[in-house]
Design an enzyme around this catalytic site. Structure first.
Site, PDB file in Angstrom:
ATOM      1  N   ARG A 137     104.061  45.557  75.950  1.00  0.00           N
ATOM      2  CA  ARG A 137     104.053  45.623  74.569  1.00  0.00           C
ATOM      3  C   ARG A 137     103.014  46.133  74.734  1.00  0.00           C
ATOM      4  NH1 ARG A 137     105.588  41.835  70.039  1.00  0.00           N
ATOM      5  NH2 ARG A 137     107.729  42.587  70.842  1.00  0.00           N
ATOM      6  N   ARG A 251     101.912  30.996  64.631  1.00  0.00           N
ATOM      7  CA  ARG A 251     103.165  31.956  64.478  1.00  0.00           C
ATOM      8  C   ARG A 251     102.625  33.209  65.308  1.00  0.00           C
ATOM      9  NH1 ARG A 251     107.671  32.831  66.513  1.00  0.00           N
ATOM     10  NH2 ARG A 251     109.646  32.275  65.544  1.00  0.00           N
ATOM     11  N   LYS A 252     104.171  33.864  65.036  1.00  0.00           N
ATOM     12  CA  LYS A 252     103.233  34.842  64.466  1.00  0.00           C
ATOM     13  C   LYS A 252     102.968  35.932  63.492  1.00  0.00           C
ATOM     14  CE  LYS A 252     107.190  38.830  64.826  1.00  0.00           C
ATOM     15  NZ  LYS A 252     108.469  39.441  64.897  1.00  0.00           N
ATOM     16  N   GLY A 508     120.432  43.594  67.799  1.00  0.00           N
ATOM     17  CA  GLY A 508     121.152  42.542  68.790  1.00  0.00           C
ATOM     18  C   GLY A 508     121.602  41.673  68.301  1.00  0.00           C
ATOM     19  N   CYS A 513     114.836  42.407  64.464  1.00  0.00           N
ATOM     20  CA  CYS A 513     113.521  43.235  65.311  1.00  0.00           C
ATOM     21  C   CYS A 513     114.081  44.293  64.759  1.00  0.00           C
ATOM     22  CB  CYS A 513     114.061  43.074  65.933  1.00  0.00           C
ATOM     23  SG  CYS A 513     113.424  41.488  67.369  1.00  0.00           S
ATOM     24  N   GLY A 514     115.009  45.122  64.494  1.00  0.00           N
ATOM     25  CA  GLY A 514     115.464  46.410  64.365  1.00  0.00           C
ATOM     26  C   GLY A 514     116.090  46.536  62.655  1.00  0.00           C
TER      27      GLY A 514
HETATM   28 FE1  SRM Z   1     110.842  40.947  67.324  1.00  0.00          FE
HETATM   29  C1  SRM Z   1     111.321  38.190  69.180  1.00  0.00           C
HETATM   30  C2  SRM Z   1     111.817  43.210  70.314  1.00  0.00           C
HETATM   31  C3  SRM Z   1     110.033  44.600  65.634  1.00  0.00           C
HETATM   32  C4  SRM Z   1     111.291  39.217  64.451  1.00  0.00           C
HETATM   33  N1  SRM Z   1     111.420  40.950  69.640  1.00  0.00           N
HETATM   34  C5  SRM Z   1     111.564  39.639  70.169  1.00  0.00           C
HETATM   35  C6  SRM Z   1     111.066  39.707  72.028  1.00  0.00           C
HETATM   36  C7  SRM Z   1     109.895  39.822  72.080  1.00  0.00           C
HETATM   37  C8  SRM Z   1     112.029  38.009  72.102  1.00  0.00           C
HETATM   38  C9  SRM Z   1     112.042  39.001  73.552  1.00  0.00           C
HETATM   39  O1  SRM Z   1     111.527  38.213  74.490  1.00  0.00           O
HETATM   40  O2  SRM Z   1     112.933  39.132  74.315  1.00  0.00           O
HETATM   41  C10 SRM Z   1     111.846  41.127  71.779  1.00  0.00           C
HETATM   42  C11 SRM Z   1     111.511  41.696  72.835  1.00  0.00           C
HETATM   43  C12 SRM Z   1     112.656  42.724  73.862  1.00  0.00           C
HETATM   44  C13 SRM Z   1     112.340  43.842  74.451  1.00  0.00           C
HETATM   45  O3  SRM Z   1     112.542  43.784  75.503  1.00  0.00           O
HETATM   46  O4  SRM Z   1     112.084  45.200  74.164  1.00  0.00           O
HETATM   47  C14 SRM Z   1     111.719  42.109  70.439  1.00  0.00           C
HETATM   48  N2  SRM Z   1     110.620  42.661  68.290  1.00  0.00           N
HETATM   49  C15 SRM Z   1     110.638  43.773  69.491  1.00  0.00           C
HETATM   50  C16 SRM Z   1     110.378  45.286  69.041  1.00  0.00           C
HETATM   51  C17 SRM Z   1     110.685  46.052  69.940  1.00  0.00           C
HETATM   52  C18 SRM Z   1     112.039  45.801  68.616  1.00  0.00           C
HETATM   53  C19 SRM Z   1     112.207  47.793  69.053  1.00  0.00           C
HETATM   54  O5  SRM Z   1     113.319  47.730  69.294  1.00  0.00           O
HETATM   55  O6  SRM Z   1     111.185  48.510  67.755  1.00  0.00           O
HETATM   56  C20 SRM Z   1     109.810  45.222  68.364  1.00  0.00           C
HETATM   57  C21 SRM Z   1     108.663  45.426  68.371  1.00  0.00           C
HETATM   58  C22 SRM Z   1     107.247  45.217  66.986  1.00  0.00           C
HETATM   59  C23 SRM Z   1     105.597  44.977  68.312  1.00  0.00           C
HETATM   60  O7  SRM Z   1     105.374  47.192  68.593  1.00  0.00           O
HETATM   61  O8  SRM Z   1     105.486  44.437  68.073  1.00  0.00           O
HETATM   62  C24 SRM Z   1     110.323  44.077  67.327  1.00  0.00           C
HETATM   63  N3  SRM Z   1     110.389  41.282  65.885  1.00  0.00           N
HETATM   64  C25 SRM Z   1     110.164  42.880  65.190  1.00  0.00           C
HETATM   65  C26 SRM Z   1     110.329  42.448  63.739  1.00  0.00           C
HETATM   66  C27 SRM Z   1     110.168  43.587  63.156  1.00  0.00           C
HETATM   67  C28 SRM Z   1     109.368  44.137  61.886  1.00  0.00           C
HETATM   68  O9  SRM Z   1     107.636  43.428  62.452  1.00  0.00           O
HETATM   69  O10 SRM Z   1     108.897  44.579  61.070  1.00  0.00           O
HETATM   70  C29 SRM Z   1     111.043  41.395  63.719  1.00  0.00           C
HETATM   71  C30 SRM Z   1     111.422  40.776  62.095  1.00  0.00           C
HETATM   72  C31 SRM Z   1     109.964  40.426  61.168  1.00  0.00           C
HETATM   73  C32 SRM Z   1     109.268  39.669  60.864  1.00  0.00           C
HETATM   74  O11 SRM Z   1     108.872  39.486  62.487  1.00  0.00           O
HETATM   75  O12 SRM Z   1     108.958  38.996  60.548  1.00  0.00           O
HETATM   76  C33 SRM Z   1     111.297  40.632  64.288  1.00  0.00           C
HETATM   77  N4  SRM Z   1     111.092  39.464  67.232  1.00  0.00           N
HETATM   78  C34 SRM Z   1     111.721  38.738  66.298  1.00  0.00           C
HETATM   79  C35 SRM Z   1     111.442  37.338  66.449  1.00  0.00           C
HETATM   80  C36 SRM Z   1     111.958  36.857  64.768  1.00  0.00           C
HETATM   81  C37 SRM Z   1     110.933  36.226  64.242  1.00  0.00           C
HETATM   82  C38 SRM Z   1     110.997  34.697  63.318  1.00  0.00           C
HETATM   83  O13 SRM Z   1     109.881  33.880  62.967  1.00  0.00           O
HETATM   84  O14 SRM Z   1     112.071  33.916  63.856  1.00  0.00           O
HETATM   85  C39 SRM Z   1     111.630  37.178  67.442  1.00  0.00           C
HETATM   86  C40 SRM Z   1     112.443  35.222  67.988  1.00  0.00           C
HETATM   87  C41 SRM Z   1     110.861  34.497  68.187  1.00  0.00           C
HETATM   88  O15 SRM Z   1     109.449  35.380  67.965  1.00  0.00           O
HETATM   89  O16 SRM Z   1     110.421  33.362  68.460  1.00  0.00           O
HETATM   90  C42 SRM Z   1     110.949  38.495  67.927  1.00  0.00           C
HETATM   91 FE1  SF4 Z   2     117.741  40.261  68.639  1.00  0.00          FE
HETATM   92 FE2  SF4 Z   2     114.948  41.571  69.028  1.00  0.00          FE
HETATM   93 FE3  SF4 Z   2     115.630  41.080  71.122  1.00  0.00          FE
HETATM   94 FE4  SF4 Z   2     116.875  42.760  69.600  1.00  0.00          FE
HETATM   95  S1  SF4 Z   2     115.036  43.069  70.077  1.00  0.00           S
HETATM   96  S2  SF4 Z   2     118.410  41.792  70.395  1.00  0.00           S
HETATM   97  S3  SF4 Z   2     117.139  40.977  67.899  1.00  0.00           S
HETATM   98  S4  SF4 Z   2     115.528  39.206  69.893  1.00  0.00           S
END
Ligand code: SRM
Ligand code: SF4
Length: 588
Positions: A137, A251-252, A508, A513-514
């Site tokens: 990333r 946290r993030k 998903g 994240c979507g």
């Molecule tokens: Fe996300 C965790 C992908 C935007 C909430 N997110 C993850 C992980 C890293 C989990 C993992 O280790 O597999 C995913 C990686 C999957 C992969 O192989 O791509 C992942 N998040 C993404 C992305 C790639 C989705 C996308 O297809 O665009 C986005 C990357 C953003 C970036 O460039 O940094 C992404 N994630 C978001 C958003 C949307 C936003 O920021 O507007 C959210 C919701 C908003 C928020 O964070 O408040 C989001 N992601 C999460 C969470 C739940 C956070 C929480 O507080 O519980 C997780 C799980 C975690 O962090 O433990 C997570």
């Molecule tokens: Fe769940 Fe985020 Fe993975 Fe999509 S990218 S399946 S919302 S953790």
């Protein structure tokens, strides 16, 4: 302090396949070298007895240490106490070399390092779906990239063949896929060479900084968000090289700056949102909202912090906020560690006061209330639009589900150079925008083969479709998203006519994240049954509103099988009943 580009020139050489081409094109102008940090940094306390020299306790206050060491601290705190996430910046090069030279074996590596700590360096092991392969990333502040950067990214994934691809993310960022540990050192150094980084893009750190995707060319912007975000990223993270001091947040943290009434970066779902507003005397200041986030357990919109900050205060304020979060944030139940939990625990007023104290007693302005006579529809960024500069246009093209392959990067770079200024913007809707295209070049540009795939005028539904990674690569995914989303939405576009855009967001799993709760319609991976058998499915959400007066979508249906023959008719029904869609009349 030096800017990222000047440091990059001194960095070690890039991958041979990409570095040579990468530096020939114009590199994004960075703002003038960033100013020294304005908030007083306290010297680290001596480490407690027994803590290793690399312990993540180093920059924590006594109180934060107590929280990190408490028996109720979450497991990630224990991992950080043992060894700070910032060690990943050293480990990644060491591991990469050792593996390349055959001096260590994959099986001998420490799992906490591979699966957790490397995320601080932007490397996410996709162990469940593609063992041994990493998602890398990046950080792309404000989603702006130049041709050299695009070509480098394409060249980085090209060697991986079918395993290599990339995604534009919902934070207007790029993720590379298929990356091996052995190659990671060369890619990271190559990223530095072209002015990008992957450091501190994951785990307990600040995510990609988002702004107005048409900053600098937008007739309606109050301020150009690009230099602000570039400087913020450079200052907070040591010009792309990573900053140990901010490697152990609880946290993030999501941060964005919005400069128009469209609120393109979604301040309402960021932990920290700066909303540019004009005061009666003409000065542009930033109302601050805090605490928005999505998670499995809680989804909440941000709340006003009850103050505004000046442009000069933006960076020190952000830096102070990181310190306040680091020093005072909760470190217990992982589901209760986002910024909102701290704001709620201490109260908005006390939180503001802490920020002022961390800024040496700075005073903040009152929030600015602006009255508008007319409502404002969030603008569609796709298509051809006149810029504020006469005779120039921005051209937005739809990248279905944000998925890119190596050749796409080269083609996007070539089109940007031939018709625009060699730069592009990527958006939170996972699309691409070309800027500074002269009127006289627009027609020829539209005829480029790239736009057969990435349409400038896609179907109404495809133009508003967003999708997270889903279970193709993500271990949390309860359903496949991207491929399904494109198929389903294209089928709906073929069958229905709509008089207004309807945004469909696929995600998903409940991490969202979507951003399912942001869509007019949201689909969230969930279990379902079809003909008595367990199958992948979705929950359906309805009613997300963005831009001015936003609101979150709420659950409407559950257990809908992710099977096209079921999903398409179900969504069709919803689109007709709730959004005024009409069946297309078949033409002979
Ligand atoms: Fe996300 C965790 C992908 C935007 C909430 N997110 C993850 C992980 C890293 C989990 C993992 O280790 O597999 C995913 C990686 C999957 C992969 O192989 O791509 C992942 N998040 C993404 C992305 C790639 C989705 C996308 O297809 O665009 C986005 C990357 C953003 C970036 O460039 O940094 C992404 N994630 C978001 C958003 C949307 C936003 O920021 O507007 C959210 C919701 C908003 C928020 O964070 O408040 C989001 N992601 C999460 C969470 C739940 C956070 C929480 O507080 O519980 C997780 C799980 C975690 O962090 O433990 C997570
Ligand atoms: Fe769940 Fe985020 Fe993975 Fe999509 S990218 S399946 S919302 S953790």
């Amino acid at each position: 302090m030096q800017s990222l580009q000047s440091l990059n020139r001194k960095a070690s050489s890039a991958r041979p396949c990409a570095g040579s081409r990468g530096l020939t094109t114009r590199v994004l102008a960075t703002a003038a070298p960033v100013a020294p940090f304005a908030t007083p940094a306290s010297a680290p306390l001596p480490l407690p007895d027994g803590a290793g020299e690399h312990s993540g306790l180093k920059h924590l206050t006594e109180a934060a240490r107590a929280r990190a060491l408490d028996k109720k601290a979450n497991k990630f705190e224990k991992v950080k106490v043992e060894k700070c996430g910032s060690r990943a910046w050293n480990d990644v090069f060491e591991l990469s070399s050792l593996l390349k030279e055959g001096k260590t074996k994959w099986e001998d590596l420490n799992l906490d390092d591979v699966d957790i700590r490397l995320k601080w360096a932007g490397l996410f092991h996709r162990g469940k779906r593609t063992p041994g392969k990493f998602m890398m990333r990046l950080k792309v502040p404000n989603g702006e990239m130049n041709a050299a950067q695009l070509r480098f990214l394409g060249a980085s994934i090209a060697p991986y063949g079918a395993d290599g691809c990339a995604d534009i993310t919902t934070r207007a960022n790029i993720q590379l896929r298929g990356v091996t540990m052995e190659d990671s050192e060369a890619i990271i150094k190559g990223l530095w060479d072209v002015g990008l980084t992957s450091f501190q893009s994951g785990m307990d750190s600040v995510r990609n900084l988002t702004g107005n995707p048409i900053a600098g060319v937008d007739p309606h912007e109050l301020v150009d968000t690009r230099p602000l975000l570039r400087d913020m990223e450079a200052m907070l993270f040591n010009n792309g090289k990573g900053r140990e001091e901010f490697a152990n947040l609880p946290r993030k943290l999501n941060i964005c700056i919005s400069s128009t009434r469209d609120d393109f970066p979604h301040t309402h779902i960021n932990d920290v949102g700066f909303e540019a507003v004009t005061k009666p005397d003409g000065q542009v200041v930033y109302n601050v909202v805090v605490g928005g986030y999505f998670s499995i357990k809680r989804n909440i919109m941000s709340i006003p912090l009850g103050c505004s900050v000046t442009q000069d205060q933006l960076l020190p304020f952000t830096e102070a906020l990181l310190r306040v979060f680091r020093d005072h944030g909760p470190r217990g139940d992982r589901q209760q560690t986002r910024l909102m939990w701290l704001v709620e625990a201490v109260g908005v007023e006390k939180f503001r006061q802490l920020l002022s104290e961390y800024m040496g007693g700075a005073t903040f302005g009152e929030p600015v209330h602006v009255h508008h006579d007319q409502p404002w529809e969030r603008r569609n960024l796709l298509g051809v639009h006149p810029q504020k500069q006469a005779g120039l246009n921005w051209v937005g093209a739809c990248v279905p589900a944000g998925r890119l392959h190596a050749a796409d990067f080269d083609e996007i770079a070539a089109v940007a150079e031939k018709y625009g200024d060699g730069t592009v913007r990527i958006t939170c809707e996972e699309n691409v925008i070309f800027v500074n295209v002269p009127d006289a070049k627009v027609e020829a540009m539209k005829a480029e083969p790239l736009f057969q795939r990435f349409k400038i005028h896609p179907g109404v539904l495809l133009s508003g479709m967003v999708s997270c990674t889903g279970n193709q690569f993500c271990g949390f995914g309860l359903a496949e998203t991207k491929a399904k989303a494109v198929k389903v939405v294209e089928a709906l576009d073929e069958q229905l006519e709509l008089s207004r855009p309807v945004r469909i967001h696929f995600t998903g799993c409940p991490n969202s994240c979507g951003q399912a709760q942001v869509g007019d319609i949201g689909l969230m991976g969930a279990p379902a049954k079809h003909e008595g058998k367990a199958v992948e499915g979705y929950k359906i959400f309805l009613g997300g509103k963005i831009g001015e007066n936003p609101s979150l979508a709420t659950e409407f249906a559950q257990g809908v099988p992710a099977i096209e023959s079921v999903l398409v008719p179900r969504l069709k029904e919803i689109l007709i009943a709730e959004f005024g869609a009409k069946e297309r009349v078949a033409t002979a």
